[in-house]
Scaffold this motif. Structure first.
Motif, PDB file in Angstrom:
ATOM      1  N   PHE A  88       0.801  -1.213   0.000  1.00  0.00           N
ATOM      2  CA  PHE A  88       0.000   0.000   0.000  1.00  0.00           C
ATOM      3  C   PHE A  88       0.841   1.273   0.000  1.00  0.00           C
ATOM      4  CE2 PHE A  88      -2.882  -3.254   1.385  1.00  0.00           C
ATOM      5  CZ  PHE A  88      -4.090  -2.892   0.828  1.00  0.00           C
ATOM      6  N   GLN A  89       2.157   1.123  -0.106  1.00  0.00           N
ATOM      7  CA  GLN A  89       2.998   2.315  -0.132  1.00  0.00           C
ATOM      8  C   GLN A  89       2.825   3.096  -1.429  1.00  0.00           C
ATOM      9  OE1 GLN A  89       4.479   3.176   2.726  1.00  0.00           O
ATOM     10  NE2 GLN A  89       3.423   1.322   3.422  1.00  0.00           N
ATOM     11  N   ALA A  90       2.561   2.386  -2.516  1.00  0.00           N
ATOM     12  CA  ALA A  90       2.337   3.059  -3.802  1.00  0.00           C
ATOM     13  C   ALA A  90       0.925   3.643  -3.820  1.00  0.00           C
ATOM     14  CB  ALA A  90       2.519   2.079  -4.952  1.00  0.00           C
ATOM     15  N   THR A  91       0.834   4.937  -4.080  1.00  0.00           N
ATOM     16  CA  THR A  91      -0.466   5.600  -4.070  1.00  0.00           C
ATOM     17  C   THR A  91      -1.128   5.617  -5.447  1.00  0.00           C
ATOM     18  OG1 THR A  91       0.619   7.740  -4.387  1.00  0.00           O
ATOM     19  CG2 THR A  91       0.149   7.056  -2.116  1.00  0.00           C
ATOM     20  N   GLU A  92      -0.419   5.141  -6.455  1.00  0.00           N
ATOM     21  CA  GLU A  92      -0.996   5.012  -7.786  1.00  0.00           C
ATOM     22  C   GLU A  92      -0.770   3.593  -8.285  1.00  0.00           C
ATOM     23  OE1 GLU A  92       0.443   7.903 -10.482  1.00  0.00           O
ATOM     24  OE2 GLU A  92      -0.202   9.633  -9.266  1.00  0.00           O
ATOM     25  N   SER A  93      -1.793   3.005  -8.846  1.00  0.00           N
ATOM     26  CA  SER A  93      -1.677   1.632  -9.336  1.00  0.00           C
ATOM     27  C   SER A  93      -2.697   1.406 -10.435  1.00  0.00           C
ATOM     28  CB  SER A  93      -1.892   0.616  -8.196  1.00  0.00           C
ATOM     29  OG  SER A  93      -3.148   0.816  -7.582  1.00  0.00           O
ATOM     30  N   GLU A  94      -2.318   0.572 -11.373  1.00  0.00           N
ATOM     31  CA  GLU A  94      -3.216   0.200 -12.469  1.00  0.00           C
ATOM     32  C   GLU A  94      -3.483  -1.289 -12.372  1.00  0.00           C
ATOM     33  OE1 GLU A  94      -3.387   0.273 -17.389  1.00  0.00           O
ATOM     34  OE2 GLU A  94      -1.508   0.611 -16.313  1.00  0.00           O
ATOM     35  N   TRP A  95      -4.762  -1.670 -12.474  1.00  0.00           N
ATOM     36  CA  TRP A  95      -5.111  -3.084 -12.363  1.00  0.00           C
ATOM     37  C   TRP A  95      -5.239  -3.699 -13.748  1.00  0.00           C
ATOM     38  CZ3 TRP A  95      -8.959  -6.432 -13.899  1.00  0.00           C
ATOM     39  CH2 TRP A  95      -8.991  -7.670 -13.258  1.00  0.00           C
ATOM     40  N   LEU A  96      -4.540  -4.810 -13.956  1.00  0.00           N
ATOM     41  CA  LEU A  96      -4.621  -5.547 -15.206  1.00  0.00           C
ATOM     42  C   LEU A  96      -4.711  -7.037 -14.905  1.00  0.00           C
ATOM     43  CD1 LEU A  96      -1.843  -3.745 -17.295  1.00  0.00           C
ATOM     44  CD2 LEU A  96      -4.318  -3.499 -17.590  1.00  0.00           C
ATOM     45  N   SER A  97      -5.255  -7.787 -15.847  1.00  0.00           N
ATOM     46  CA  SER A  97      -5.332  -9.235 -15.724  1.00  0.00           C
ATOM     47  C   SER A  97      -4.665  -9.881 -16.920  1.00  0.00           C
ATOM     48  CB  SER A  97      -6.785  -9.697 -15.631  1.00  0.00           C
ATOM     49  OG  SER A  97      -6.857 -11.118 -15.562  1.00  0.00           O
ATOM     50  N   ASP A  98      -4.119 -11.074 -16.701  1.00  0.00           N
ATOM     51  CA  ASP A  98      -3.520 -11.803 -17.816  1.00  0.00           C
ATOM     52  C   ASP A  98      -4.420 -12.942 -18.296  1.00  0.00           C
ATOM     53  OD1 ASP A  98      -3.234 -13.406 -15.620  1.00  0.00           O
ATOM     54  OD2 ASP A  98      -1.046 -13.351 -15.579  1.00  0.00           O
TER      55      ASP A  98
END
Length: 385
Positions: free
Chosen positions: A205-215
């Protein structure tokens, strides 16, 4: 994997190895299989709540019918049988510890013939049970490797989407039933020795930006069936489902019911983001946490406090008793639905949250727990949950 042996499928803790012989042992509460309402499972609501909650509860009932029909036709692409579905549901009900659900799914599972007793079938069933237990109890430990293990025992993409929907739904159902039992003042009855869910590690949770992707392969609108294309078009524009819809459209009728639930469950704008932040932090859904952190419009600093753990939340809430009551109630419901009691609802009412608002807010937190698990379980290897 731990295996607990029992004499027949009548017990809550069902064995994971199949047996070829038939058993005459009855389930603990055989009548629990025949309740008319397969979502609330015989729980009767006051008339005022029935009026307010009927639209979204009907969506829940439709989900129960789609996920657990009395008969299931298996095929090369859809290998998950009625036994597999109810076995997985019972595993999740055991983890949540809500007695009403354990009785129901055990009673429905008991008369069904299990798979054959070959080593391959036993290994497949054991893998399914382990996955369902882990996703229900400690979703943050689920990795793409766990999903690969399902693929290794023969589950297809359709099966993998389905088992994740089953785990999410039964966890949601457990929490909603716990909420209404508390509203009616029913005493808490949890299974002795049942642990509570531990919070996900803080590092992610340290990263305040994230993109969710699935493979996983998604449903391509160019090659989708008519019903899949319609479902995809409808729900991909819904913010809550936009990222998940291309995957969930593999089972479009279940996606449609989930979308209807999201659309009919009333939101409580001032606290809606809080209903998402607390379960996302506990369950380990980083992308969901970051999305709703940006939507928080209350007093500054609360998302960062939740990000940093319980001690930081307690310090922040010192001057905000309403937010403290909400975070404590949602935290308990998320970690241990079997221990959710009338005291938590009373605390919300004392701090200015009406009964109707409390119920819908807590139901949203349970629904976010379902969506957290989908994001965690279906993510790609290189992406945060």
């Amino acid at each position: 994997m731990e295996q607990r042996r029992a004499y027949g499928k009548s017990h809550w803790y069902h064995e994971t190895q199949s047996r070829s012989q038939h058993s005459d042992v009855l389930p603990l509460v055989p009548e629990a299989a025949h309740v008319e309402d397969r979502f609330l499972l015989g729980l009767q609501l006051p008339e005022s709540l029935q009026r307010d909650c009927t639209p979204w509860l009907n969506a829940c009932r439709n989900l129960a019918k789609e996920l657990f029909p009395d008969e299931v036709a298996v095929s090369r692409l859809r290998t998950f049988s009625a036994y597999d579905r109810l076995s997985s549901a019972l595993t999740v009900a055991q983890v949540c510890g809500v007695q009403r659900l354990c009785n129901h799914y055990a009673a429905r599972l008991a008369p069904l013939p299990g798979p054959d007793s070959s080593r391959e079938s036993n290994h497949r069933l054991a893998q399914i049970t382990q996955y369902a237990r882990q996703l229900a109890s400690s979703p943050s430990v689920i990795t793409p490797l766990a999903r690969q293990q399902l693929d290794d025992v023969g589950l297809t993409t359709y099966d993998i989407i389905l088992i994740n929907q089953i785990v999410g739904f039964v966890g949601f159902q457990s929490r909603v039933v716990a909420i209404f039992q508390a509203q009616q003042g029913q005493p808490v009855r949890w299974i002795p020795g049942m642990p509570t869910q531990e919070d996900a590690a803080a590092e992610g949770f340290q990263a305040t930006e994230s993109e969710w992707l699935s493979d996983l392969p998604v449903v391509d609108a160019r090659y989708a069936s008519k019903t899949q294309a319609q479902s995809l078009l409808r729900w991909q524009s819904q913010p809550t489902l936009s990222a998940l819809a291309p995957l969930l459209a593999h089972e479009e009728t279940i996606l449609d019911c989930l979308g209807q639930l999201i659309g009919t469950l009333p939101a409580n704008p001032p606290l809606h983001a809080l209903a998402a932040l607390v379960p996302a932090r506990i369950n380990g859904s980083v992308s969901c946490f970051n999305h709703y952190s940006a939507q928080w419009q209350g007093a500054g600093g609360l998302p960062d406090a939740i990000r940093n753990g319980d001690r930081a939340v307690q310090a922040w809430c010192h001057q905000y008793p309403r937010e403290q009551a909400v975070t404590q109630a949602i935290g308990l419901l998320t970690r241990a639905p079997d221990r959710f009691s009338p005291a938590q609802l009373a605390s919300l009412t004392e701090h200015g949250v009406s009964e109707e608002q409390s119920i819908t807010l807590l139901a949203w937190s349970a629904l976010f727990g379902w969506l957290n698990r989908l994001r965690i379980a279906l993510r790609s290897e290189r992406q945060p949950a």
